[in-house]
Design a protein around this motif. Sequence first.
Motif, PDB file in Angstrom:
ATOM      1  N   ALA A   1       0.815  -1.221   0.000  1.00  0.00           N
ATOM      2  CA  ALA A   1       0.000   0.000   0.000  1.00  0.00           C
ATOM      3  C   ALA A   1       0.845   1.265   0.000  1.00  0.00           C
ATOM      4  O   ALA A   1       0.435   2.299  -0.530  1.00  0.00           O
ATOM      5  CB  ALA A   1      -0.934   0.006   1.210  1.00  0.00           C
ATOM      6  N   LEU A   2       2.032   1.207   0.587  1.00  0.00           N
ATOM      7  CA  LEU A   2       2.868   2.400   0.743  1.00  0.00           C
ATOM      8  C   LEU A   2       3.703   2.686  -0.499  1.00  0.00           C
ATOM      9  O   LEU A   2       4.179   1.762  -1.178  1.00  0.00           O
ATOM     10  CB  LEU A   2       3.806   2.232   1.937  1.00  0.00           C
ATOM     11  N   ASN A   3       3.893   3.960  -0.788  1.00  0.00           N
ATOM     12  CA  ASN A   3       4.890   4.351  -1.769  1.00  0.00           C
ATOM     13  C   ASN A   3       6.262   3.893  -1.284  1.00  0.00           C
ATOM     14  O   ASN A   3       6.453   3.641  -0.084  1.00  0.00           O
ATOM     15  CB  ASN A   3       4.895   5.874  -1.952  1.00  0.00           C
ATOM     16  N   ASP A   4       7.229   3.819  -2.173  1.00  0.00           N
ATOM     17  CA  ASP A   4       8.559   3.348  -1.771  1.00  0.00           C
ATOM     18  C   ASP A   4       9.225   4.266  -0.755  1.00  0.00           C
ATOM     19  O   ASP A   4      10.164   3.863  -0.068  1.00  0.00           O
ATOM     20  CB  ASP A   4       9.455   3.182  -2.999  1.00  0.00           C
ATOM     21  N   THR A   5       8.770   5.515  -0.663  1.00  0.00           N
ATOM     22  CA  THR A   5       9.309   6.443   0.343  1.00  0.00           C
ATOM     23  C   THR A   5       8.347   6.604   1.521  1.00  0.00           C
ATOM     24  O   THR A   5       8.466   7.548   2.297  1.00  0.00           O
ATOM     25  CB  THR A   5       9.579   7.820  -0.290  1.00  0.00           C
TER      26      THR A   5
ATOM     27  N   THR B   1      10.799  -9.049  13.175  1.00  0.00           N
ATOM     28  CA  THR B   1      10.889 -10.208  12.288  1.00  0.00           C
ATOM     29  C   THR B   1      10.432  -9.880  10.873  1.00  0.00           C
ATOM     30  O   THR B   1      10.230 -10.769  10.068  1.00  0.00           O
ATOM     31  CB  THR B   1      10.034 -11.369  12.834  1.00  0.00           C
ATOM     32  N   HIS B   2      10.272  -8.607  10.566  1.00  0.00           N
ATOM     33  CA  HIS B   2       9.794  -8.216   9.239  1.00  0.00           C
ATOM     34  C   HIS B   2      10.750  -7.212   8.596  1.00  0.00           C
ATOM     35  O   HIS B   2      10.329  -6.285   7.916  1.00  0.00           O
ATOM     36  CB  HIS B   2       8.394  -7.616   9.336  1.00  0.00           C
ATOM     37  N   ALA B   3      12.067  -7.435   8.801  1.00  0.00           N
ATOM     38  CA  ALA B   3      13.055  -6.475   8.326  1.00  0.00           C
ATOM     39  C   ALA B   3      13.140  -6.424   6.811  1.00  0.00           C
ATOM     40  O   ALA B   3      13.693  -5.481   6.249  1.00  0.00           O
ATOM     41  CB  ALA B   3      14.428  -6.814   8.906  1.00  0.00           C
ATOM     42  N   HIS B   4      12.621  -7.451   6.117  1.00  0.00           N
ATOM     43  CA  HIS B   4      12.652  -7.423   4.658  1.00  0.00           C
ATOM     44  C   HIS B   4      11.563  -6.517   4.094  1.00  0.00           C
ATOM     45  O   HIS B   4      11.581  -6.186   2.913  1.00  0.00           O
ATOM     46  CB  HIS B   4      12.503  -8.842   4.104  1.00  0.00           C
ATOM     47  N   LEU B   5      10.628  -6.104   4.938  1.00  0.00           N
ATOM     48  CA  LEU B   5       9.539  -5.232   4.490  1.00  0.00           C
ATOM     49  C   LEU B   5       9.675  -3.810   5.019  1.00  0.00           C
ATOM     50  O   LEU B   5       9.382  -2.845   4.306  1.00  0.00           O
ATOM     51  CB  LEU B   5       8.183  -5.804   4.932  1.00  0.00           C
ATOM     52  N   PHE B   6      10.092  -3.686   6.270  1.00  0.00           N
ATOM     53  CA  PHE B   6      10.183  -2.370   6.918  1.00  0.00           C
ATOM     54  C   PHE B   6      11.476  -2.279   7.731  1.00  0.00           C
ATOM     55  O   PHE B   6      11.899  -3.259   8.344  1.00  0.00           O
ATOM     56  CB  PHE B   6       8.988  -2.139   7.846  1.00  0.00           C
ATOM     57  N   THR B   7      12.052  -1.106   7.733  1.00  0.00           N
ATOM     58  CA  THR B   7      13.258  -0.869   8.523  1.00  0.00           C
ATOM     59  C   THR B   7      12.978   0.244   9.525  1.00  0.00           C
ATOM     60  O   THR B   7      12.275   1.211   9.198  1.00  0.00           O
ATOM     61  CB  THR B   7      14.442  -0.491   7.608  1.00  0.00           C
ATOM     62  N   PRO B   8      13.470   0.135  10.751  1.00  0.00           N
ATOM     63  CA  PRO B   8      13.138   1.145  11.769  1.00  0.00           C
ATOM     64  C   PRO B   8      13.697   2.523  11.426  1.00  0.00           C
ATOM     65  O   PRO B   8      14.874   2.658  11.098  1.00  0.00           O
ATOM     66  CB  PRO B   8      13.787   0.590  13.037  1.00  0.00           C
TER      67      PRO B   8
ATOM     68  N   LYS C   1       9.444   2.061   4.729  1.00  0.00           N
ATOM     69  CA  LYS C   1       9.233   0.926   3.850  1.00  0.00           C
ATOM     70  C   LYS C   1      10.536   0.549   3.161  1.00  0.00           C
ATOM     71  O   LYS C   1      11.302   1.402   2.730  1.00  0.00           O
ATOM     72  CB  LYS C   1       8.182   1.270   2.796  1.00  0.00           C
ATOM     73  N   VAL C   2      10.799  -0.755   3.072  1.00  0.00           N
ATOM     74  CA  VAL C   2      11.893  -1.253   2.263  1.00  0.00           C
ATOM     75  C   VAL C   2      11.384  -1.334   0.830  1.00  0.00           C
ATOM     76  O   VAL C   2      10.376  -2.003   0.568  1.00  0.00           O
ATOM     77  CB  VAL C   2      12.373  -2.632   2.750  1.00  0.00           C
ATOM     78  N   ALA C   3      12.033  -0.638  -0.102  1.00  0.00           N
ATOM     79  CA  ALA C   3      11.560  -0.605  -1.489  1.00  0.00           C
ATOM     80  C   ALA C   3      11.423  -2.019  -2.036  1.00  0.00           C
ATOM     81  O   ALA C   3      12.148  -2.936  -1.636  1.00  0.00           O
ATOM     82  CB  ALA C   3      12.507   0.212  -2.351  1.00  0.00           C
ATOM     83  N   ARG C   4      10.519  -2.215  -2.979  1.00  0.00           N
ATOM     84  CA  ARG C   4      10.203  -3.553  -3.479  1.00  0.00           C
ATOM     85  C   ARG C   4      11.429  -4.302  -3.992  1.00  0.00           C
ATOM     86  O   ARG C   4      11.617  -5.479  -3.709  1.00  0.00           O
ATOM     87  CB  ARG C   4       9.152  -3.443  -4.584  1.00  0.00           C
ATOM     88  N   SER C   5      12.288  -3.631  -4.780  1.00  0.00           N
ATOM     89  CA  SER C   5      13.464  -4.320  -5.328  1.00  0.00           C
ATOM     90  C   SER C   5      14.401  -4.757  -4.217  1.00  0.00           C
ATOM     91  O   SER C   5      14.973  -5.849  -4.254  1.00  0.00           O
ATOM     92  CB  SER C   5      14.194  -3.411  -6.312  1.00  0.00           C
ATOM     93  N   ILE C   6      14.567  -3.919  -3.188  1.00  0.00           N
ATOM     94  CA  ILE C   6      15.435  -4.265  -2.058  1.00  0.00           C
ATOM     95  C   ILE C   6      14.813  -5.387  -1.242  1.00  0.00           C
ATOM     96  O   ILE C   6      15.500  -6.305  -0.788  1.00  0.00           O
ATOM     97  CB  ILE C   6      15.690  -3.025  -1.178  1.00  0.00           C
ATOM     98  N   ALA C   7      13.495  -5.330  -1.062  1.00  0.00           N
ATOM     99  CA  ALA C   7      12.805  -6.391  -0.323  1.00  0.00           C
ATOM    100  C   ALA C   7      13.010  -7.728  -1.020  1.00  0.00           C
ATOM    101  O   ALA C   7      13.264  -8.755  -0.378  1.00  0.00           O
ATOM    102  CB  ALA C   7      11.312  -6.067  -0.221  1.00  0.00           C
ATOM    103  N   ARG C   8      12.938  -7.728  -2.342  1.00  0.00           N
ATOM    104  CA  ARG C   8      13.143  -8.966  -3.092  1.00  0.00           C
ATOM    105  C   ARG C   8      14.583  -9.455  -2.933  1.00  0.00           C
ATOM    106  O   ARG C   8      14.833 -10.642  -2.737  1.00  0.00           O
ATOM    107  CB  ARG C   8      12.823  -8.728  -4.570  1.00  0.00           C
ATOM    108  N   ASP C   9      15.546  -8.530  -2.999  1.00  0.00           N
ATOM    109  CA  ASP C   9      16.947  -8.912  -2.865  1.00  0.00           C
ATOM    110  C   ASP C   9      17.230  -9.499  -1.490  1.00  0.00           C
ATOM    111  O   ASP C   9      18.019 -10.442  -1.361  1.00  0.00           O
ATOM    112  CB  ASP C   9      17.853  -7.700  -3.099  1.00  0.00           C
ATOM    113  N   ARG C  10      16.580  -8.952  -0.454  1.00  0.00           N
ATOM    114  CA  ARG C  10      16.817  -9.467   0.903  1.00  0.00           C
ATOM    115  C   ARG C  10      16.332 -10.899   1.025  1.00  0.00           C
ATOM    116  O   ARG C  10      16.947 -11.731   1.687  1.00  0.00           O
ATOM    117  CB  ARG C  10      16.122  -8.574   1.933  1.00  0.00           C
ATOM    118  N   VAL C  11      15.212 -11.205   0.378  1.00  0.00           N
ATOM    119  CA  VAL C  11      14.704 -12.579   0.414  1.00  0.00           C
ATOM    120  C   VAL C  11      15.672 -13.507  -0.300  1.00  0.00           C
ATOM    121  O   VAL C  11      15.956 -14.612   0.157  1.00  0.00           O
ATOM    122  CB  VAL C  11      13.302 -12.649  -0.230  1.00  0.00           C
ATOM    123  N   VAL C  12      16.240 -13.062  -1.438  1.00  0.00           N
ATOM    124  CA  VAL C  12      17.195 -13.873  -2.176  1.00  0.00           C
ATOM    125  C   VAL C  12      18.445 -14.128  -1.334  1.00  0.00           C
ATOM    126  O   VAL C  12      18.967 -15.246  -1.279  1.00  0.00           O
ATOM    127  CB  VAL C  12      17.572 -13.181  -3.501  1.00  0.00           C
TER     128      VAL C  12
END
Length: 324
Positions: free
Chosen positions: A241-245, A258-265, A275-286
């Motif tokens: 739902a959130l913009n990348d910023t 436990t959700h560091a791949h989606l959000f960073t403090p 929000k962790v941007a979508r491309s970065i979130a994907r890279d973290r999972v990889v």
Amino acid sequence: MSESDPKFEGLLDFWRRRRGFDFAAYKRSSLMRRCRKRMQTIGVDDFEAYANYLEVHPDEFEQLFNTILINVTSFYRDEPSWDYVARSVLQPMLERGSTADSVRMWSAGCASGEEPYTLAILLAEALTAARGEAQGLEIFRHSCKIYATDVDEQALRQARQGAYPATALAPLPEAYRAKYFRKEGDRYVFRADLRRSLIFGRHDLIQDPPISRLDLLVCRNTLMYFNADAQQRILARYHFALNDTGYLFLGRAEMLLTHAHLFTPLDLGHRVFAKVARSIARDRVVMLSEAGDEMVSYQLSHYARLREVALIQPALQPEVMEEG
């Protein structure tokens, strides 16, 4: 009594069939405790007997849901955290781009409305500081939308009115009370010209698609009522739902460790996350997959849910909401 009590499960199914409230994703222990609290009030001590009571007294549903949903809120609740949001989220957000651009925010689980009105005040103040009072409030009226949702229709009716007793406004600075509220009888009503930028509507965090293209999502002390699987699904939707910023503002009782791949403090103490941007979130999972981390299966399944949500129509269309 166990959390898998078949009589209680039957009562939950009765609520779903009769009133459309599906509490399957809520923590059973909390549901049972609050249900028993209401049952004690009316002198019923058996779940089956309570279902029969609801059948005969349909008005009881309202009292029951008020007990379950616990609409505890207030203006400027946890003042230091709101001050942090105003200083470290709203002001930089407006400085990054033109303050004439549209701003979209969502107060999820807004209860009787104190939270979205607090957000409206702080956003209007930030715009006023950036562009002067006249222009800042004009931008607020025409370029800002604050969506405010809840599952409790009674609470939403109160929120739409924007009318509160003097005691409810006590946490607000006097300058805000005088600037944003008008006294009508024994109530204080939020300014009508600004209230039109707040859009209220019923929304189920589990079943309904999220509002999209958000700059800030406020969901304070709501996630904690859901079980772990439901929390994962909701957070995946929030990420989409959130913009990348964009930013997520939670309550003091909630963490996202436990959700560091989606959000960073941005600030853990104030429960504000970027929000962790979508491309970065994907890279973290990889990276987790390549590292063989024991959390891999959880992270991959969580990211799969995120992709699934992305295929769903993301926007809760404004026409199905009701403007203040």
